[in-house]
Design a protein around this motif. Structure first.
Motif, PDB file in Angstrom:
ATOM      1  N   LYS A 480      17.532 117.165  76.529  1.00 13.67           N
ATOM      2  CA  LYS A 480      16.993 115.592  75.226  1.00 13.67           C
ATOM      3  C   LYS A 480      16.529 114.815  76.923  1.00 13.67           C
ATOM      4  O   LYS A 480      17.155 114.455  77.672  1.00 13.67           O
ATOM      5  CB  LYS A 480      18.482 114.627  74.471  1.00 13.67           C
ATOM      6  N   GLU A 482      16.922 111.588  77.240  1.00 12.14           N
ATOM      7  CA  GLU A 482      17.930 110.586  77.025  1.00 12.14           C
ATOM      8  C   GLU A 482      18.576 111.872  78.595  1.00 12.14           C
ATOM      9  O   GLU A 482      19.732 110.101  78.928  1.00 12.14           O
ATOM     10  CB  GLU A 482      18.037 109.999  76.459  1.00 12.14           C
ATOM     11  N   TRP A 483      18.891 112.307  78.355  1.00 14.67           N
ATOM     12  CA  TRP A 483      19.285 113.229  79.678  1.00 14.67           C
ATOM     13  C   TRP A 483      18.750 113.636  80.804  1.00 14.67           C
ATOM     14  O   TRP A 483      19.648 114.016  81.247  1.00 14.67           O
ATOM     15  CB  TRP A 483      21.093 113.970  78.880  1.00 14.67           C
ATOM     16  N   LYS A 498      20.265 107.928  85.522  1.00 12.87           N
ATOM     17  CA  LYS A 498      18.310 108.159  85.126  1.00 12.87           C
ATOM     18  C   LYS A 498      17.386 108.327  86.007  1.00 12.87           C
ATOM     19  O   LYS A 498      17.340 107.299  86.497  1.00 12.87           O
ATOM     20  CB  LYS A 498      18.042 107.486  83.321  1.00 12.87           C
TER      21      LYS A 498
END
Length: 506
Positions: A480, A482-483, A498
């Protein structure tokens, strides 16, 4: 009588020796402390002696850099990756030009994850043939060796590391230095099934955490697919898979046939595909006897001894991508404390490419040793060795605890993992750590450091809710966006940072 040095290096493998040599060549008075015999312990000694360098037509440091990022699923610290790609050839070539070690370059076959051939074998593919030369060189230039000596604790005063406490000849001694380098390896020995030597058991990472060091990428643990389980527990060198060897399942099917690189896919992919099979068998019937003798001599010896049965393979724990967080000169967040080699995290991201570990040891061992020697200021005072007390844990109980850690790590923090299994492991290991903190003595402290390293791996794994690289969750099988970032542990807290595309391409 207190012992004082400019730089202390803890470890006995390639990273430790590279750091000690570098610090000494900067003019430092250097002590190297190791559990066994320097140059004959740690993972680098039992490795196949594979380094990575740029020597193929059309290859470049930029190509290598991009391969590292892809292999690490874009979680690698881009600065560390860039340095490895730019400095690898210089450091690897020094093995020949500086140390007189014979090098062999594989010019046809690309190591999994590499876009060009970069594999360099040092001294017939035996890691110890490199480390024993480095050991001799270190002795000749004046590095002081403390062998058969075990690191017990760091000496930290006013938030600054001032040296180490070591157990040697059944006595505790203090050794002081303004700069201490941990090159104690990963935590493979905490797994029930591993190809790591016994002395690689994670205490250095846990000890650094206990004193406030940050840990990064602890959820990423690499499992090695090229391991023979029967008739002997030995490595199968990857070169034979480029010369006709294949893997079959119990139905005699080549289960890697639909993958672009077949058995030469990256280690995370191949290990997981092997794990899904009931049984995995090695078929090298199409490999010539000459190639087998040259490229996988351990297997060849068994053939020459007359073995005619099945060749069964199974992945084992092999390498830890996570560890102590460092900058590009090996500095930790604790002044006076440095780290290099597999003890550190950040370079490899979610998965390490083959040939990266020993190259990292050379590149960052040299950088860390240099900076530790240059930055060190004198230690102004000696500190008494603190009383650890009489051991309240008996040896038999310690063995039980160690075995329990291994079972938890293999069954709950292994190849097949879920968020639930990782949370369960983290809770059990945290409770064990709390219990050990109430015990007295050196043995309890060593166990506590091992437990905390294991806990950090489980804790980080439970927090990452995706599958990426070597971290494959059964309940979250997709990667993903977002990870796309890193998890850093500091004490009992964990922080997600991030990665941005601009950073990755910098």
């Amino acid at each position: 009588m207190p012992m004082n040095y400019d730089v202390i290096v803890v470890g006995g493998g390639q990273a430790a020796l590279a750091a000690a040599i570098s610090a000494r060549e900067e003019g430092g008075h250097v002590a190297l402390i190791t559990k066994g015999k320097a140059g004959f312990g740690g993972s680098s000694v039992i490795s196949d002696g594979v380094q990575s360098a740029i020597f193929s037509a059309g290859d470049s440091s930029e190509n290598f850099y991009q391969d590292i990022l892809r292999g690490g699923r874009y979680l690698s610290n881009y600065k560390l990756a860039q340095i490895l790609a730019e400095e690898c050839s210089m450091r690897v070539n020094e093995l020949e030009s500086k140390y007189g070690i014979e090098l062999e370059r594989e010019r046809k076959i690309c190591t999994p994850g590499h876009s060009f051939p970069r594999r360099v074998y040092a001294a017939n593919g035996l890691g110890k043939n490199t480390t024993k030369v480095l050991r001799q060189y270190a002795i000749e230039i004046g590095v002081k060796l403390y062998e058969q000596s075990t690191l017990i604790d760091l000496i930290k005063v006013d938030q600054i590391n001032k040296g180490v406490i070591v157990e040697s000849s059944a006595e505790l001694i203090a050794i002081y230095a303004p700069s201490t380098i941990l090159a104690t390896g990963g935590f493979g020995g905490l797994y029930d099934s591993t190809d790591n030597p016994r002395d690689v058991s994670g205490e250095g990472i846990g000890m650094a955490w206990r004193h406030g060091a940050e840990l990064v990428d602890m959820e990423f643990v690499q499992f090695y697919p090229y391991r023979l389980q029967h008739p002997a527990n030995i490595d199968v060198m990857t070169r034979i898979f480029g010369k006709g060897a294949i893997l079959l399942n119990e139905a005699s099917q080549r289960f890697m046939d639909n993958f672009p690189r077949k058995e030469l896919e990256t280690r995370d992919i191949l290990s997981y595909e092997m794990f899904k099979q009931t049984n995995v068998y090695l078929d090298f019937s199409d490999v010539t006897e000459e190639d087998l003798a040259k490229d996988s001599p351990y297997v060849y010896r068994l053939v020459k001894k007359g073995y005619l049965g099945e060749w069964k393979m199974y992945p084992v724990q092999h390498y830890c991508m996570g560890g102590i967080k460092v900058d590009d000169w090996g500095r930790t967040n604790i002044p006076g404390l440095y780290a290099c080699g597999e003890t550190t995290g950040g370079l490899h991201g979610a998965n390490r490419l083959g040939g990266g570990s020993l190259t990292e040891a050379l590149v960052f061992g040299q950088r860390t040793g240099k900076m530790a020697a240059l930055e060190g200021a004198s230690v102004s005072k000696s500190i008494e060795v603190p009383p650890f007390g009489i051991n309240t844990i008996q040896q038999e109980k310690a063995l039980e605890v160690s075995q329990r850690i291994k079972e938890i790590m293999w069954n709950l923090v292994g190849i097949e993992r879920t968020t639930d299994s990782l949370e369960q492991a983290a809770k059990e290991l945290d409770l064990l750590g709390i219990q050990l903190k109430e015990e007295k003595g050196v043995l309890a402290l060593q166990l506590q450091d091992k437990v905390r390293t294991a806990w950090a791996a489980a804790f980080a794994g439970a927090m990452r809710r995706e599958s990426r690289g070597a971290h494959i969750l059964q309940n979250e099988k997709s990667e993903k966006m977002e990870w796309q970032g890193n998890l850093t542990i500091h004490g009992k807290t964990i922080q997600f940072t991030k990665q941005t595309i601009s950073e990755i391409q910098a």
